[in-house]
Design an enzyme around this catalytic site. Structure first.
Site, mmCIF file in Angstrom:
data_model
loop_
_atom_site.group_PDB
_atom_site.id
_atom_site.type_symbol
_atom_site.label_atom_id
_atom_site.label_comp_id
_atom_site.label_asym_id
_atom_site.label_seq_id
_atom_site.Cartn_x
_atom_site.Cartn_y
_atom_site.Cartn_z
ATOM 1 N N TYR A 37 14.146 34.489 70.999
ATOM 2 C CA TYR A 37 15.038 33.891 70.008
ATOM 3 C C TYR A 37 14.297 33.607 68.707
ATOM 4 O O TYR A 37 13.429 32.736 68.646
ATOM 5 C CB TYR A 37 15.657 32.602 70.544
ATOM 6 C CG TYR A 37 16.458 32.766 71.819
ATOM 7 C CD1 TYR A 37 16.964 34.008 72.218
ATOM 8 C CD2 TYR A 37 16.718 31.677 72.642
ATOM 9 C CE1 TYR A 37 17.688 34.148 73.388
ATOM 10 C CE2 TYR A 37 17.448 31.814 73.807
ATOM 11 C CZ TYR A 37 17.918 33.046 74.177
ATOM 12 O OH TYR A 37 18.638 33.178 75.346
ATOM 13 N N SER A 44 26.813 31.984 77.338
ATOM 14 C CA SER A 44 28.007 32.435 76.593
ATOM 15 C C SER A 44 29.287 32.045 77.316
ATOM 16 O O SER A 44 30.181 32.869 77.518
ATOM 17 C CB SER A 44 27.955 33.949 76.354
ATOM 18 O OG SER A 44 26.865 34.290 75.523
ATOM 19 N N PRO A 45 29.423 30.759 77.708
ATOM 20 C CA PRO A 45 30.576 30.349 78.522
ATOM 21 C C PRO A 45 31.892 30.305 77.765
ATOM 22 O O PRO A 45 32.949 30.228 78.393
ATOM 23 C CB PRO A 45 30.178 28.944 78.992
ATOM 24 C CG PRO A 45 29.269 28.435 77.916
ATOM 25 C CD PRO A 45 28.499 29.632 77.468
ATOM 26 N N GLY A 105 32.747 32.776 75.562
ATOM 27 C CA GLY A 105 32.988 34.113 75.039
ATOM 28 C C GLY A 105 32.351 34.357 73.684
ATOM 29 O O GLY A 105 32.949 34.999 72.824
ATOM 30 N N ARG A 106 31.128 33.853 73.502
ATOM 31 C CA ARG A 106 30.410 34.019 72.226
ATOM 32 C C ARG A 106 31.246 33.503 71.053
ATOM 33 O O ARG A 106 31.202 34.033 69.953
ATOM 34 C CB ARG A 106 30.000 35.483 72.017
ATOM 35 C CG ARG A 106 29.124 36.014 73.144
ATOM 36 C CD ARG A 106 28.685 37.444 72.919
ATOM 37 N NE ARG A 106 27.937 37.940 74.070
ATOM 38 C CZ ARG A 106 26.634 37.775 74.278
ATOM 39 N NH1 ARG A 106 25.924 37.106 73.394
ATOM 40 N NH2 ARG A 106 26.037 38.272 75.352
ATOM 41 N N GLY A 107 32.003 32.450 71.341
ATOM 42 C CA GLY A 107 32.820 31.800 70.317
ATOM 43 C C GLY A 107 34.245 32.296 70.255
ATOM 44 O O GLY A 107 35.145 31.566 69.829
ATOM 45 N N ALA A 135 36.792 30.321 72.142
ATOM 46 C CA ALA A 135 36.935 28.969 71.611
ATOM 47 C C ALA A 135 37.630 28.954 70.259
ATOM 48 O O ALA A 135 37.794 27.889 69.655
ATOM 49 C CB ALA A 135 35.566 28.316 71.486
#
Length: 336
Positions: free
Chosen positions: A58, A203-204, A206-208, A211
């Site tokens: 990262y 990524s719970p 969905g990578r945003g 949400a």
């Protein structure tokens, strides 16, 4: 410091929702400035988060340096996780699961994090050129040397998990898991439960996209999602419609789509710990508020029904990234 409900990950007791730190330094745009990132990390700790997840990859070390600079004066208050195998090689993302590379990357991680011990250290991906037994063996020696506390795997199959476990106990499996990525349910989630391995869901939300993040819907060049098929036409429109139906379910229940994703994951087993990432203190508080209410079983079942395995449109990874993923795939799954 607030107390949150806890779960077990191997020998560690951690907050039932952790913090994925990747997007504070890497992958997604817009990136926060350092002051915002530092405040977010401290706020998470104050809110009761006791599980922080980073990696050598990262920001090519910048994320580990951020945590080392920001949190280590409170080292005793949290479980620290990082990863090797994927890292910077000659200025680019590289994959090397050899024992020599693992040892070198671990030493770099310890230096950047300003610690002499990392609680949980993962093999970030499977290097198919190196037997998993050799890679795990390198980490087993690091455990013996006191440099790491426990071993984890990431994006690997139930078969690979069992091979790894035969060399040394594995504390955690980290894999993408969200309503639109249900691959862990094929085999590895059950294997973790059988072996007593914690399951860490990255990524719970969905990578945003699940949400409702506007950044996920209009990704810019330079954002890692720009190359992901699910964020490109023609798949994007179908996936946004799916996210809209999830949001409607959440709103009817008095929650948000992000909270419903997290509640759905928490209901999948006591060994599951999601690690959503965010750059926003408000979103952090929203995520953690998931833990303060009950979510009806019927609502969780409605999410299951909305997201069969083939619900999402398009492969989850581009070709190069998919080639480094060892997780099971379902029959007919589109692969890049």
């Amino acid at each position: 410091m607030t107390s949150l409900p806890t779960r077990k990950i191997g020998p560690f007791t951690v907050s039932a929702i952790g913090l994925g730190c990747m997007n504070l330094s890497h992958a997604y745009l817009p990136k926060p400035d350092l002051g915002v990132a530092e405040r977010l990390l401290c706020h998470a700790l104050d809110m009761g988060v006791t599980f922080f997840d980073t990696a050598a990859l990262y920001g090519f070390g910048a994320n580990e340096e951020l945590l080392g600079r920001t949190l280590m004066h409170r080292r005793g208050e949290f479980t620290l996780a990082s990863k090797c195998v994927l890292a910077e090689i000659d200025g680019k993302r590289g994959l090397d699961g050899s024992p020599a590379a693992i040892t070198r990357v671990l030493e770099d991680s310890l230096r950047r994090l300003k610690v002499d011990h990392i609680d949980l250290y993962y093999l970030h991906r499977l290097d198919a050129r190196v037997p998993i037994e050799e890679s795990v063996g390198a980490l087993a020696r690091a455990v013996e040397a006191g440099k790491i506390g426990a071993i984890g795997l990431s994006e690997m199959s139930a078969t690979t998990l069992r091979r790894a476990y035969a060399v040394h106990p594995i504390a955690a499996m980290q894999t993408e898991y969200a309503p639109w990525v249900r691959n862990p349910e094929i085999a590895v989630l059950d294997a973790c439960a059988q072996l007593g391995v914690g399951f860490v869901a990255f990524s719970p939300v969905g990578r945003g996209l699940l949400a409702g993040s506007p950044h996920a819907a209009t990704v810019a060049q330079g954002d890692v999602r720009h190359a992901m098929p699910r964020f490109q036409p023609p798949h994007l429109a179908a996936n946004l419609a799916l996210a809209g139906r999830l949001a409607a379910l959440a709103k009817e229940a008095g929650g948000t789509a992000a909270q419903l994703c997290l509640a759905w994951l928490l209901a999948k087993g006591d060994h599951v710990v999601p690690i959503p990432g965010t750059t926003s203190a408000a979103h952090l508080e929203e995520n953690l508020a998931t833990l303060s209410r009950a979510w009806p079983a019927a609502l969780i079942a409605a999410v299951d029904a909305l997201f069969p395995f083939d619900a999402a449109s398009g492969p989850r990874y581009p070709r190069e990234a998919q080639a480094q993923v060892d997780t099971e795939t379902w029959a007919g799954e589109p692969l890049a």
